[in-house]
Design an enzyme around this catalytic site. Structure first.
Site, mmCIF file in Angstrom:
data_model
loop_
_atom_site.group_PDB
_atom_site.id
_atom_site.type_symbol
_atom_site.label_atom_id
_atom_site.label_comp_id
_atom_site.label_asym_id
_atom_site.label_seq_id
_atom_site.Cartn_x
_atom_site.Cartn_y
_atom_site.Cartn_z
ATOM 1 N N LYS A 170 60.862 0.982 44.981
ATOM 2 C CA LYS A 170 61.571 1.841 44.031
ATOM 3 C C LYS A 170 62.702 2.532 44.801
ATOM 4 O O LYS A 170 62.502 3.501 45.514
ATOM 5 C CB LYS A 170 60.669 2.898 43.405
ATOM 6 C CG LYS A 170 61.337 3.442 42.146
ATOM 7 C CD LYS A 170 61.083 4.878 41.814
ATOM 8 C CE LYS A 170 61.750 5.891 42.655
ATOM 9 N NZ LYS A 170 63.225 5.963 42.539
ATOM 10 N N GLU A 244 58.776 9.470 56.027
ATOM 11 C CA GLU A 244 59.993 9.731 56.815
ATOM 12 C C GLU A 244 60.740 10.809 56.058
ATOM 13 O O GLU A 244 61.330 10.542 55.020
ATOM 14 C CB GLU A 244 60.876 8.472 56.903
ATOM 15 C CG GLU A 244 60.205 7.258 57.499
ATOM 16 C CD GLU A 244 60.069 7.355 59.001
ATOM 17 O OE1 GLU A 244 60.599 8.311 59.608
ATOM 18 O OE2 GLU A 244 59.397 6.490 59.572
ATOM 19 N N CYS A 278 69.366 11.837 57.853
ATOM 20 C CA CYS A 278 68.190 12.662 58.126
ATOM 21 C C CYS A 278 68.128 13.054 59.593
ATOM 22 O O CYS A 278 67.599 14.091 59.942
ATOM 23 C CB CYS A 278 66.941 11.899 57.726
ATOM 24 S SG CYS A 278 66.939 10.240 58.382
ATOM 25 N N GLU A 378 67.577 21.931 56.239
ATOM 26 C CA GLU A 378 68.375 20.709 56.190
ATOM 27 C C GLU A 378 69.397 20.849 55.067
ATOM 28 O O GLU A 378 69.032 21.045 53.906
ATOM 29 C CB GLU A 378 67.454 19.523 55.918
ATOM 30 C CG GLU A 378 68.220 18.232 55.900
ATOM 31 C CD GLU A 378 67.328 17.037 55.653
ATOM 32 O OE1 GLU A 378 66.626 17.025 54.636
ATOM 33 O OE2 GLU A 378 67.335 16.118 56.490
HETATM 34 P P1 NAD Z 1 63.986 12.794 47.276
HETATM 35 O O1 NAD Z 1 62.763 13.216 48.008
HETATM 36 O O2 NAD Z 1 64.455 13.616 46.150
HETATM 37 O O3 NAD Z 1 63.758 11.328 46.649
HETATM 38 C C1 NAD Z 1 63.384 10.244 47.440
HETATM 39 C C2 NAD Z 1 62.801 9.156 46.547
HETATM 40 O O4 NAD Z 1 61.581 9.610 45.966
HETATM 41 C C3 NAD Z 1 63.698 8.750 45.380
HETATM 42 O O5 NAD Z 1 63.592 7.345 45.210
HETATM 43 C C4 NAD Z 1 63.078 9.498 44.201
HETATM 44 O O6 NAD Z 1 63.318 8.896 42.966
HETATM 45 C C5 NAD Z 1 61.606 9.427 44.544
HETATM 46 N N1 NAD Z 1 60.777 10.485 43.962
HETATM 47 C C6 NAD Z 1 61.169 11.704 43.512
HETATM 48 N N2 NAD Z 1 60.086 12.407 43.087
HETATM 49 C C7 NAD Z 1 58.999 11.615 43.287
HETATM 50 C C8 NAD Z 1 57.591 11.791 43.103
HETATM 51 N N3 NAD Z 1 57.075 12.922 42.619
HETATM 52 N N4 NAD Z 1 56.762 10.779 43.442
HETATM 53 C C9 NAD Z 1 57.253 9.631 43.967
HETATM 54 N N5 NAD Z 1 58.569 9.397 44.173
HETATM 55 C C10 NAD Z 1 59.433 10.391 43.843
HETATM 56 O O7 NAD Z 1 65.088 12.591 48.396
HETATM 57 P P2 NAD Z 1 66.613 12.156 48.223
HETATM 58 O O8 NAD Z 1 67.348 13.321 47.655
HETATM 59 O O9 NAD Z 1 66.716 10.837 47.576
HETATM 60 O O10 NAD Z 1 67.033 11.959 49.767
HETATM 61 C C11 NAD Z 1 67.383 13.003 50.602
HETATM 62 C C12 NAD Z 1 66.206 13.396 51.496
HETATM 63 O O11 NAD Z 1 65.699 12.252 52.187
HETATM 64 C C13 NAD Z 1 66.638 14.333 52.572
HETATM 65 O O12 NAD Z 1 65.738 15.420 52.629
HETATM 66 C C14 NAD Z 1 66.557 13.521 53.838
HETATM 67 O O13 NAD Z 1 66.292 14.214 54.992
HETATM 68 C C15 NAD Z 1 65.493 12.558 53.558
HETATM 69 N N6 NAD Z 1 65.683 11.359 54.393
HETATM 70 C C16 NAD Z 1 64.813 11.121 55.444
HETATM 71 C C17 NAD Z 1 64.978 10.022 56.264
HETATM 72 C C18 NAD Z 1 64.055 9.724 57.424
HETATM 73 O O14 NAD Z 1 64.033 8.606 57.888
HETATM 74 N N7 NAD Z 1 63.305 10.662 57.913
HETATM 75 C C19 NAD Z 1 66.009 9.147 56.011
HETATM 76 C C20 NAD Z 1 66.877 9.408 54.961
HETATM 77 C C21 NAD Z 1 66.680 10.523 54.140
#
Ligand code: NAD
Length: 476
Positions: A170, A244, A278, A378
């Site tokens: 997803k 992650e 990230c 962040e």
């Molecule tokens: P997010 O947590 O809002 O969403 C991530 C994914 O989870 C999306 O596909 C979203 O649709 C899905 N999602 C949302 N709510 C959910 C739920 N309750 N259950 C299951 N899935 C759900 O994050 P974002 O805004 O897409 O990305 C930014 C964040 O990602 C930042 O905090 C960043 O640090 C983190 N990030 C981490 C890494 C890493 O490798 N550590 C890499 C890239 C981004």
């Protein structure tokens, strides 16, 4: 002109849209470029069913056959590199130069590196009277964010397929298009139907996947808040989870470093991908008596990161992903000012000459209190905090003084000293003097940055279960 509409990719075929859909926007042009299906529990159920049905035969293939498939995938990604770069520039707003060299290139590198490792990795060992074998974990749910839309997807899907697992992906609802292109590539490479499936949609689709009884493991990349909810929900069905999550990484510039180089590279790192990485080094720690010199160097470096049209070859910085993200970044900039940080350059007002797109000025604060909001949270935008330290112990204390533990760097002309300091930093990766990314090295976090590792043999191991088969004594 009508925009392309994409349905779900389940069981080897693209399904008609037929239901609610989500608009995908180009954040530079503020234009809808496609729609994707807004999946729900029924789509998830079909996709998990297809992945389960395909699992047994895929798990029984040999590592050599899987490695051969991944080599074909790498070749097809290479053939479609320009198309992938254009797609990522459209859905994310990444400058085309960076889309070509990073967003489209990393998936190729990761896929071919994984193929090489797979060909040489043992899946069984003899321990006394036991045969210890590595079995694929089963059906994997991969949930990804938008900031590296193709790389984050391949960092999960490729090692999972290499391990012999089947996958339901997803992707982020904000940038799902390159994931659908990957589905085409995997099909063209000869992956059997159902081994890889894509359910587009938002949190509802993500929740349904995490909650599904027939998913064995969830590999999640995203925010701390959602990661925590995923781990809690997965506990009901005792699923394995890898997380992650975010970061607040420090570039620690030791007094004996080549300071001009360290500052230049650290500023570029903080602004890379509009600060939406990230593992971005969003804090720069420098000896307090070097602060004024560092401020001047940072100012000069920041001037090279003007925002521009992502489609232009010369652009180094594009917009952030959405209106919401831009507002979030602006709010952090206002908080930085109200908490007393000194603004060196940038700020919340839109860049000059920009009347469209979610652009944010590259922003540098100095004299930042390490306990303040902008040094702790962040931001996920182009905002760098420069912080002065007294001595090495103080610098390490500041570097470790956030809830996160993902990345960072140490700069010193004495590499042994840098490595000693690196080992005092509680993060999953540390780069010495700007050393390059290694696609075979494990990537992941300590503390609130999550658990589990991606990439290389460590990444593949996440998708394997260990089974011990005790053998009778000879003649027994
Ligand atoms: P997010 O947590 O809002 O969403 C991530 C994914 O989870 C999306 O596909 C979203 O649709 C899905 N999602 C949302 N709510 C959910 C739920 N309750 N259950 C299951 N899935 C759900 O994050 P974002 O805004 O897409 O990305 C930014 C964040 O990602 C930042 O905090 C960043 O640090 C983190 N990030 C981490 C890494 C890493 O490798 N550590 C890499 C890239 C981004």
């Amino acid at each position: 002109m009508p925009v392309p509409e994409h349905g779900q990719f389940i069981g080897g075929a693209a399904k008609p849209v037929g239901g609610p859909s989500i608009e995908v926007e180009d954040p530079a042009a503020q234009r809808v470029i496609a729609t994707v299906a807004d999946g729900g529990p029924d789509d998830v159920d079909r996709a998990v069913g297809a992945a389960r049905a395909a699992f047994g035969r895929w798990a029984a293939t040999s590592p050599a056959d899987r490695a051969a498939l991944l080599r074909r995938v790498a070749k097809l990604l290479e053939d479609r590199r320009e198309e992938i770069a254009q797609l990522v520039t459209a859905e994310l707003g990444a400058p085309i130069r960076i889309s070509r060299s990073v967003h489209a290139q990393l998936p190729i590198t990761v896929t071919s590196t994984t193929a090489d490792l797979l060909a040489s990795r043992p899946f069984a060992e003899q321990l006394g009277n036991s045969l210890v074998v590595q079995q694929p974990v089963g059906v994997v749910a991969a949930i990804t964010p938008w900031n590296f839309p193709m790389h984050q997807v391949t960092s999960k899907v490729v090692p999972a397929l290499a391990a012999g697992a089947s996958v339901v992906l997803k992707p982020s609802e904000l940038a799902p298009l390159s994931a659908l292109l990957l589905a085409e590539v995997l099909t063209d490479a000869g992956l059997p139907d159902g081994v890889f499936n894509v359910v587009t949609g938002g949190p509802a689709a993500g929740r349904a996947l995490v909650d599904h009884d027939d998913v064995d493991l969830v590999s999640f990349t995203g925010s701390v808040e959602v990661g925590r909810a995923v781990a809690a929900a997965a506990a009901r069905t005792v699923k394995r989870v890898t997380l992650e999550l975010g970061g607040k990484s420090a570039s620690l510039v030791l007094p004996d470093a080549d300071i001009p180089t360290a500052v230049k590279v650290s500023v570029a790192n903080a602004f890379f991908n509009s600060g939406q990485a990230c593992n971005a080094w969003t804090r720069m720690l420098v000896p307090v008596d070097e602060l004024e010199r560092v401020n001047e160097l940072a100012l000069a470096a920041a001037a090279k990161h003007a925002v521009g049209d992502p489609a232009d070859d010369g652009t180094r910085m594009g917009p952030v992903i959405s209106d919401r993200q831009r507002e979030r970044v602006r709010e952090f900039i206002r908080t930085g000012l109200s908490e007393g940080a000194r603004l060196l350059v940038g700020g919340e007002v839109p860049p000059d000459g920009v009347d469209r797109g979610y652009f944010v000025r590259p922003t540098v604060f100095t004299d930042v209190d390490p306990a303040s909001t902008i040094a702790q949270e962040e931001i996920f935008g182009p905002v760098l905090s420069i912080i002065g330290y007294q001595d090495e112990d103080h610098a390490v204390e500041i570097a470790n003084g956030t809830r996160y533990g993902l990345g960072g760097s140490v700069w010193s002309q004495d590499t042994d000293r840098a490595v000693r300091v690196a080992q005092r930093i509680r993060t999953g990766q540390v780069d010495v003097n700007g050393a390059p990314f290694n696609p075979a090295a494990p990537f992941g976090g300590f503390k609130f940055s999550g658990y589990g590792r991606e990439l290389g043999v460590h990444g593949m191991a996440e998708y394997l279960e260990t089974q011990s088969i005790q053998l009778p004594a000879a003649g027994g």
